[in-house]
Design a protein around this motif. Sequence first.
Motif, short mmCIF file in Angstrom:
data_model
loop_
_atom_site.label_atom_id
_atom_site.label_comp_id
_atom_site.label_asym_id
_atom_site.label_seq_id
_atom_site.Cartn_x
_atom_site.Cartn_y
_atom_site.Cartn_z
N SER A 243 1.17 -1.27 0.26
CA SER A 243 0.23 -0.12 0.50
C SER A 243 1.01 1.39 -0.37
O SER A 243 0.30 2.53 -0.25
N ASP A 244 2.01 0.95 0.52
CA ASP A 244 2.79 1.91 0.08
C ASP A 244 3.93 2.90 -0.50
O ASP A 244 4.57 3.01 -0.40
N ALA A 278 -5.08 -0.27 -1.26
CA ALA A 278 -4.15 0.24 -2.41
C ALA A 278 -5.05 -0.13 -3.67
O ALA A 278 -5.02 0.18 -4.78
N TYR A 279 -5.97 -0.90 -3.16
CA TYR A 279 -6.20 -1.76 -4.43
C TYR A 279 -7.17 -1.07 -5.27
O TYR A 279 -6.34 -1.08 -6.29
N ASP A 280 -8.09 -0.56 -5.19
CA ASP A 280 -9.32 0.38 -6.08
C ASP A 280 -8.08 1.35 -6.51
O ASP A 280 -8.15 1.05 -8.09
N GLU A 281 -7.27 1.94 -6.85
CA GLU A 281 -6.54 3.71 -6.82
C GLU A 281 -5.77 2.29 -7.82
O GLU A 281 -5.25 2.36 -9.26
N SER A 376 -2.81 -8.74 3.88
CA SER A 376 -1.23 -8.33 4.45
C SER A 376 -0.92 -8.47 3.44
O SER A 376 -0.59 -10.56 2.22
N ILE A 377 0.70 -8.97 3.71
CA ILE A 377 2.30 -8.96 2.58
C ILE A 377 2.15 -10.19 2.50
O ILE A 377 2.16 -10.69 1.60
N ASP A 378 1.92 -11.05 4.14
CA ASP A 378 1.94 -12.23 4.08
C ASP A 378 1.43 -13.10 3.41
O ASP A 378 1.61 -14.00 3.26
N LEU A 391 9.96 -17.99 -11.58
CA LEU A 391 10.70 -18.16 -12.29
C LEU A 391 11.09 -16.68 -11.60
O LEU A 391 12.24 -15.98 -11.44
N THR A 392 10.63 -15.15 -12.10
CA THR A 392 11.04 -14.30 -11.17
C THR A 392 9.73 -13.27 -10.42
O THR A 392 8.31 -14.16 -10.69
N GLY A 393 10.34 -12.34 -10.26
CA GLY A 393 9.27 -12.16 -8.56
C GLY A 393 8.94 -10.31 -8.75
O GLY A 393 10.04 -10.10 -8.72
N SER A 394 8.76 -10.17 -8.15
CA SER A 394 8.31 -7.82 -7.84
C SER A 394 7.76 -8.39 -6.95
O SER A 394 6.65 -8.56 -6.21
N VAL A 395 8.49 -6.62 -6.00
CA VAL A 395 7.55 -5.88 -4.76
C VAL A 395 8.22 -4.78 -5.05
O VAL A 395 8.68 -4.10 -5.44
N TRP A 396 6.81 -3.85 -4.80
CA TRP A 396 6.36 -2.60 -5.56
C TRP A 396 6.23 -1.74 -3.76
O TRP A 396 5.19 -1.69 -3.37
N THR A 397 6.96 -1.16 -3.62
CA THR A 397 7.19 -0.38 -1.89
C THR A 397 8.35 0.72 -2.06
O THR A 397 8.95 0.20 -2.91
N LYS A 398 7.71 1.70 -1.38
CA LYS A 398 8.67 2.56 -1.13
C LYS A 398 9.41 2.98 -0.29
O LYS A 398 10.72 3.72 -0.04
N ASP A 399 9.55 1.57 0.82
CA ASP A 399 10.28 1.19 2.11
C ASP A 399 11.12 -0.19 1.21
O ASP A 399 11.10 -0.94 1.30
#
Length: 459
Positions: A243-244, A278-281, A376-378, A391-399
């Motif tokens: 969400s961040d 953050a889902y709707d946005e 939740s992130i978990d 194969l690959t994966g990603s995470v999106w966060t400002k932290d």
Amino acid sequence: MEKIASINPATEELIEEIEVDSKEKVVEAVVNARKAFPQWSSMSIEKRIEWINKLIPLIENKKDEIALTITKEMGKPISMSIGGPSIAINKIKYYAKNIQDHLKEEVVFEDEDEKDVLVYEPLGVIAIITPWNYPIATVFASLIPALLCGNTVILKPSEFTLIVGRKIGELFQKLESFGFPKNVFNLVLGGKETGRQVVQQDVDKIIFTGSVQTGREIMKESSSKIHKLLFELGGKDPAIVCSDADMAYAAKKIVRSACNNTGQVCCAVERVYVEADAYDEFVSKAVEEAKAIKVGNPELAKTEIGPFASKFQMDVCIDHLNDAQSKGAKIEFGGKRIKGRGYFFEPTVITNIDHSMKIMTDETFAPIIPIMKVNSIDEAIRYANDSIYGLTGSVWTKDIEKGNKIARQLQVGVAGINKHGGGGAGSAWGGSKLSGIGRLGSREGTHEFTNIKTLRMSK
Ligand code: ADP
């Protein structure tokens, strides 16, 4: 003489019918590659680098022609096809610069009386069997380290990009006209059966990129000879949006990753998990991004995505979408074949999805962005890892620190933080679980093309 038709997927028109090489030709190619091995493998590495560097101007001279052939044969937009020859050149430059370091002998034990040294020797004849989605990049990723390590090669490109394969053959014919030893590089053209015939020969390693099913077939066929295998078998790549995250940035990059090359990329984002806040946005931004993508004639410079490479790929996409809709998925945008000639499809955003749907479990290879809400992130990590692929994966966060912790929990070969997909030749490329065996790129990838021998000496 059997022939395979090369069809332009943007027009559905026949480009050319290409002759399939006979089984005798396959056998002969392997025998010739074996004969060429002693001379090529005993040449100094400096000399081998010198030869392979001579490919660079040959590729430069042909780059527009190669790019247009890729576009016509598999529908990749011309602005992307031109990347194929550039990637080939970059691979040559990377290995020419680094391979001597990768192959440096290593003392792993030494005392007053004894010494153990690791040395990296060529393996012999390497078979490279490739798919159609990156018909230059996937070839050169294996071909260059294979040759520079001192191996001879049999290349069997995909039946969907035979003309591109033939162009690679022409580069080597030109190189041979300058004195490059014959049969170090050997091309065989054909489909599945030709691939099978290659696997049935006495080769020293098989480097295969393609589907899990074909991987299984190759493994089965290889069992009697205990072939060494390196596999890259695709993925069902997850992206986790916290969400961040910078939502506009994440939506743009994720949608582009999912739709790039009409989604026909092993490391495309194929599943998105977004934190509830953050889902709707995210959904509305993903729709905006999907709407903005320019789909059309791949020969035009402004086109961002072209058609599917084949009717088969389009049918898989439609099947997965139908399955999802029958189980309650909602199409937020797109979802249809574009009317007219060619296998064009709308970039598609879907929601209301779960893991009972093929669109969340099987490789779709389509410009589809399935978005799932998580609490939740978990939970997101659990879902991301709930896959036969890795194969690959990603995470999106400002932290970034948080992103780093999440990325390390993903069961994948390459994990990105605010980016998605594979890295350059210096990074290791390959997957966990059913996504593959072994790694290309990096020092570890170079060692895949060698026999790692331990030399033990008593002083
Ligand atoms: P994709 O759909 O990504 O092209 P495939 O696994 O069908 O994936 O094909 C990848 C490559 O493997 C192609 O060059 C194809 O001709 C080859 N191939 C397919 N079946 C076999 C097989 N049984 N043995 C060896 N090669 C095969």
